[in-house]
Design a protein around this motif. Structure first.
Motif, PDB file in Angstrom:
ATOM      1  N   TRP A  19       0.801  -1.214   0.000  1.00 14.67           N
ATOM      2  CA  TRP A  19       0.000   0.000   0.000  1.00 14.67           C
ATOM      3  C   TRP A  19       0.836   1.267   0.000  1.00 14.67           C
ATOM      4  CZ3 TRP A  19      -4.435   1.707  -1.477  1.00 14.67           C
ATOM      5  CH2 TRP A  19      -5.356   0.751  -1.876  1.00 14.67           C
ATOM      6  N   GLU A  20       2.031   1.193   0.498  1.00 17.05           N
ATOM      7  CA  GLU A  20       2.885   2.373   0.422  1.00 17.05           C
ATOM      8  C   GLU A  20       3.148   2.723  -1.042  1.00 17.05           C
ATOM      9  OE1 GLU A  20       7.339   3.644   1.729  1.00 17.05           O
ATOM     10  OE2 GLU A  20       6.159   2.496   3.182  1.00 17.05           O
ATOM     11  N   TYR A  23      -0.153   4.098  -2.538  1.00 15.87           N
ATOM     12  CA  TYR A  23      -0.366   5.492  -2.156  1.00 15.87           C
ATOM     13  C   TYR A  23       0.520   6.420  -2.981  1.00 15.87           C
ATOM     14  CZ  TYR A  23      -3.288   4.551   1.936  1.00 15.87           C
ATOM     15  OH  TYR A  23      -4.310   4.178   2.756  1.00 15.87           O
ATOM     16  N   ILE A  75      -2.996  13.483  -1.908  1.00 14.45           N
ATOM     17  CA  ILE A  75      -3.657  12.185  -2.000  1.00 14.45           C
ATOM     18  C   ILE A  75      -5.067  12.353  -2.556  1.00 14.45           C
ATOM     19  CG2 ILE A  75      -4.516  12.111   0.385  1.00 14.45           C
ATOM     20  CD1 ILE A  75      -3.044   9.030  -1.130  1.00 14.45           C
TER      21      ILE A  75
END
Length: 136
Positions: A19-20, A23, A75
């Motif tokens: 997920w890093e 993102y 984001i």
């Protein structure tokens, strides 16, 4: 009913290991998006229900839906870019038929966003659906 652009994003998410990295990819999508003219960042285009500042301005040509969007959070700009890939180019009738929750769940966003971001994403989807319904 996902667009090729959204399918590309889904394929990239499948390829990325954690997920890093995902993102970072969402942020890159936001950075690649053209900025919205400050003159369009007005109360009429602001999306309520988002923790960040978010603006969405529809563009409808020949019954096809498109929009400009922007946010003060990177984001969230990326989430706007994902929604743009999901909806841009559809007819206004098709926009309201998209199961955004199911499409975004394919990316795992429902499981990996904070509750504030999830609420903001839902608010953006509702705003896009309303803009398309109003134009229909």
């Amino acid at each position: 009913m996902a667009s090729p652009a959204f399918e590309d994003i889904a394929d990239t998410f499948d390829f990325l290991d954690d997920w890093e990295e995902r993102y970072r990819h969402v942020i890159e999508l936001g950075r690649a998006m053209a900025p919205m003219e400050p003159a369009l960042q007005v109360p009429a285009t602001k999306v309520e229900g988002c923790a960040s500042q978010v603006w969405i301005m529809p563009r409808i040509e020949d019954g096809r839906f498109d929009f400009q969007g922007d946010s003060d959070a990177m984001i969230v700009r990326g989430l706007i870019a994902i929604l743009h890939a999901l909806y841009s180019g559809l007819t206004v009738a098709e926009v309201v038929q998209v199961d955004a929750q199911a499409e975004l769940a394919r990316l795992g966003l429902d499981e990996h966003l904070s509750s504030q971001r999830s609420n903001g994403l839902r608010a953006m989807v509702l705003r896009i659906r309303q803009l398309a319904a109003d134009a229909a």
